[in-house]
Motif scaffolding. Structure first.
Motif, PDB file in Angstrom:
ATOM      1  N   LEU B 147       0.856  -1.217  -0.147  1.00 45.57           N
ATOM      2  CA  LEU B 147      -0.145   0.040  -0.001  1.00 45.57           C
ATOM      3  C   LEU B 147       1.018   1.145   0.008  1.00 45.57           C
ATOM      4  N   THR B 148       1.922   1.205   0.538  1.00 51.74           N
ATOM      5  CA  THR B 148       3.118   2.192   0.602  1.00 51.74           C
ATOM      6  C   THR B 148       3.574   2.565  -0.807  1.00 51.74           C
ATOM      7  N   ASP B 149       3.823   1.443  -1.287  1.00 53.40           N
ATOM      8  CA  ASP B 149       4.264   1.691  -2.750  1.00 53.40           C
ATOM      9  C   ASP B 149       3.394   2.278  -3.526  1.00 53.40           C
ATOM     10  N   ILE B 150       2.091   1.972  -3.529  1.00 51.54           N
ATOM     11  CA  ILE B 150       0.923   2.401  -4.257  1.00 51.54           C
ATOM     12  C   ILE B 150       0.745   3.997  -4.127  1.00 51.54           C
ATOM     13  N   ALA B 151       0.800   4.004  -2.605  1.00 47.19           N
ATOM     14  CA  ALA B 151       0.655   5.596  -2.142  1.00 47.19           C
ATOM     15  C   ALA B 151       1.746   6.591  -2.910  1.00 47.19           C
ATOM     16  N   LEU B 152       2.816   5.923  -2.720  1.00 48.94           N
ATOM     17  CA  LEU B 152       4.076   6.723  -3.241  1.00 48.94           C
ATOM     18  C   LEU B 152       4.153   6.956  -4.672  1.00 48.94           C
ATOM     19  N   LEU B 153       3.759   5.930  -5.379  1.00 49.91           N
ATOM     20  CA  LEU B 153       3.567   6.042  -7.120  1.00 49.91           C
ATOM     21  C   LEU B 153       2.436   6.912  -7.196  1.00 49.91           C
ATOM     22  N   ILE B 154       1.448   6.848  -6.689  1.00 47.72           N
ATOM     23  CA  ILE B 154       0.246   7.949  -6.786  1.00 47.72           C
ATOM     24  C   ILE B 154       0.674   9.250  -6.600  1.00 47.72           C
ATOM     25  N   THR B 155       1.389   9.668  -5.593  1.00 54.33           N
ATOM     26  CA  THR B 155       1.955  10.895  -5.478  1.00 54.33           C
ATOM     27  C   THR B 155       2.918  11.367  -6.495  1.00 54.33           C
ATOM     28  N   TYR B 156       3.803  10.499  -7.008  1.00 56.85           N
ATOM     29  CA  TYR B 156       4.993  10.665  -8.047  1.00 56.85           C
ATOM     30  C   TYR B 156       3.972  10.960  -9.274  1.00 56.85           C
ATOM     31  N   VAL B 157       2.972  10.185  -9.584  1.00 55.07           N
ATOM     32  CA  VAL B 157       2.019  10.416 -10.884  1.00 55.07           C
ATOM     33  C   VAL B 157       1.575  11.688 -10.697  1.00 55.07           C
ATOM     34  N   SER B 158       1.008  12.124  -9.590  1.00 54.76           N
ATOM     35  CA  SER B 158       0.458  13.513  -9.469  1.00 54.76           C
ATOM     36  C   SER B 158       1.286  14.525  -9.738  1.00 54.76           C
ATOM     37  N   VAL B 159       2.751  14.180  -9.193  1.00 62.20           N
ATOM     38  CA  VAL B 159       3.370  15.471  -9.356  1.00 62.20           C
ATOM     39  C   VAL B 159       4.012  15.566 -10.978  1.00 62.20           C
TER      40      VAL B 159
END
Lengths: 313, 296
Positions: B147-159
């Protein structure tokens, strides 16, 4: 209200002017235009390229703001009520286009929905049939011929079933068959009671349709009126030309003709006699020609091209 | 309602276009090929514990971001410019604006609808390749993200999406002002080339002109004497370089990306604020120019 609607001409302008600033220089694209389009007419706005026709049309439709003057379309003010005008008037601007990756039907549906039509599917089907594109409704706009694209342009103008159609250079780039089809369509729409306002510089294609015309030159309307009145006016200004076919050459008649009051010139070429008069002289000429074997006698009326040439400069 | 209707039609037309499909396909393949390198065996020795258990305990998202992060600053501006360069000029050139203006629609409706459609297609254009390539990589490599990976990737995609938005807005601005797709594409590409490739090099030359040549000091290291750049000179150099490069969009994205790659999360929001403010300013400028323009 009904009385007002009947009295108000579909298009009326007063001293309408548009000045553009190009490189610090003022260009009067439209200069003090007073125009009145009668109801149920097929009105031709004629003029050479750059005469100001398109600018005038865009001002009427509210997509270009006038610098001064005023105008109404279907009784609506062209500045304050331009959206109302475009809601009521079928407008086909010059150089219009559609989404290339959508089909003819999808493009029209999109416009029908944008206009908020109550029955968009029915309206689209009816218009596609009317302009002869029903068979090609699934064809992408990018794959259509110029003629088909123009017909789609007319179809979008007809979607709202308008009482006034404004078409800017509708036949440019259209082949002779397309132009013939276009003439048929315009006549049909006019029979339905629609007023049709067409701007063009291609007279030979749609000229014969016009009941009324206005000729523009350098932003000004130099002449306007019904085609028949203008032909009469031109004949009065330039003279009446009678063409006579004789059974045999008769040189002797020329001197007698020229001595008549009102005859400017008489030319005999073989059996054909051409008489140019400053006033109508048909009865006098016919009596003079008695005994010379007149096979045909006609007044050569000026054509629309003659009017255009005379006034467009 | 008219804005949304225009946006719906515009979006439908955009995603049907060959250009959009090609961009998505190329972007997906490039990201996928980058992702495949996550598990590439390295010949380099790892310092410290390098057992498989310890390696796998590293966050997957950081590894993925580390690999994608090399390509994103290059690819995203290209995708954004390609999506935006003809969004207004193309419509003007093809006569679609004239057709729309023949209806009871005002110019602000047209541009607002176009913006909505463009931004949606941009999000889709960035999100689909990322999601698709990640999914394929996970399937191919058999890795299950936490879940941490997914959250981090979503943050990255948003940026990444915000970065793309900035370039997209710039491209839309050029498209609106020039009303010519070729000029607009050239302008957008020039800005990208200048920001990504030319200015970093030029900045060194500018700083050298300002500070003079680098100053060195001799440092004894065991039996060797090495030359070390003067720390004061280095500090001034770095400060000036940051100031010059902060004129570019790429710099602000890289600052945020670096924070994310270090696993710190976004601590400094300046870059994000700059990118969003730039995007809004460009879109407002485009809106104003388009609304005030008349049909000629």
């Amino acid at each position: 209200m009904i009385l007002v609607e009947k009295l108000v001409p579909p298009i009326k302008t007063e001293n309408l002017t548009k000045i553009y600033k190009l490189g610090g220089k003022e260009v009067r694209a439209v200069d003090g235009v007073n125009l009145e389009v009668p109801k149920r007419s097929i009105f031709g706005l004629l003029g050479r390229n750059g005469a100001g026709k398109s600018t005038l049309i865009h001002m009427l439709m509210g997509t270009v703001l006038p610098t001064s003057g005023r105008g109404t379309v279907l009784g609506y003010d062209i500045v304050k009520e331009s959206l109302k005008i475009r809601e009521k008037v079928g407008f086909m601007p010059e150089g219009l286009g559609f989404y290339e990756d959508l089909t003819a039907e999808q493009n029209l549906m999109a416009i029908a929905k944008l206009m908020g039509l109550k029955k968009p599917t029915e309206s689209v089907r009816e218009c596609l049939k009317l302009v002869g594109l029903w068979e090609y409704r699934q064809r992408k706009y990018g794959e259509m011929s110029v003629g088909m694209k123009q017909r789609l342009g007319i179809a979008q103008a007809l979607l709202k079933d308008p009482e006034l159609l404004v078409l800017d250079e509708p036949t440019s780039g259209v082949d002779p068959d397309g132009a013939r089809e276009f003439r048929r369509l315009i006549q049909e729409l006019n029979k339905q009671g629609k007023t049709i306002f067409i701007s063009t510089h291609l007279l030979y294609e749609i000229g014969p349709l016009f009941t009324h015309i206005a000729v523009m030159r350098q932003g000004k309307i130099v002449v306007q009126g019904s085609v028949s009145d203008l032909k009469e006016k031109l004949m009065a200004d330039q003279g009446y030309v009678y063409e006579v076919e004789l059974s045999k050459p008769a040189q002797v008649i020329i001197d007698r003709m020229c001595s008549l009051n009102g005859v400017k010139e008489a030319i005999l070429e073989g059996n054909k006699l051409v008489v140019l008069c400053s006033k109508p002289l048909a009865p006098t000429l016919l009596s003079l020609l008695e005994g010379y074997g007149v096979e045909s006698f006609r007044l050569a009326k000026p054509t629309l091209e003659d009017i255009f040439r005379e006034f467009s400069g | 309602m008219k804005v949304l209707e225009i946006a719906r039609v515009e979006f439908g037309n955009m995603v049907r276009s060959n250009k959009f499909l090609a961009i998505v396909a190329i972007f997906t393949l490039m990201l996928l090929s980058g992702l495949c390198r996550v598990t590439e065996p390295s010949a380099m020795l790892s310092f410290g514990a390098a057992t498989p258990e310890v390696e796998s305990s590293k966050k997957l998202a950081l590894k993925v971001m580390g690999v994608i992060g090399i390509n994103v600053p290059m690819l995203v501006p290209v995708v954004a410019v390609m999506l935006g360069f003809d969004i207004i000029s193309g419509k003007v050139e093809k006569g679609i604006v004239r057709t729309l203006l023949a209806q009871p629609i005002s110019r602000d409706h047209i541009i607002a609808g176009t913006f909505v459609a463009g931004l949606t297609s941009l999000l889709v254009g960035v999100a689909i390749p990322l999601a698709l390539s990640l999914s394929l990589a996970i399937l191919l490599l058999g890795i299950t993200p936490s879940l941490t990976d997914i959250a981090l990737l979503i943050t990255y995609v948003s940026v990444v999406a915000v970065f793309a938005l900035a370039y997209y807005a710039l491209s839309v601005f050029f498209s609106t002002v020039t009303s010519n797709s070729v000029k607009s594409l050239a302008a957008g590409t020039l800005v990208w080339l200048f920001s990504s490739f030319m200015l970093p090099g030029l900045s060194t030359a500018i700083i050298r002109l300002l500070l003079g040549p680098p100053k060195f000091e001799q440092v004894q290291m065991g039996q060797m004497i090495v030359l070390k750049t003067d720390p004061d000179y280095m500090r001034k150099f770095t400060d000036l370089q940051s100031k010059i490069l902060s004129l570019t969009l790429d710099y602000h994205f890289r600052v945020i990306q670096d924070q994310l790659l270090l696993g710190l999360g976004v601590k400094d929001y300046t870059g994000l604020v700059v990118l969003i403010a730039f995007s809004l300013a460009s879109l407002i400028a485009s809106f104003t120019v388009f609304v005030k323009r008349e049909v000629r």
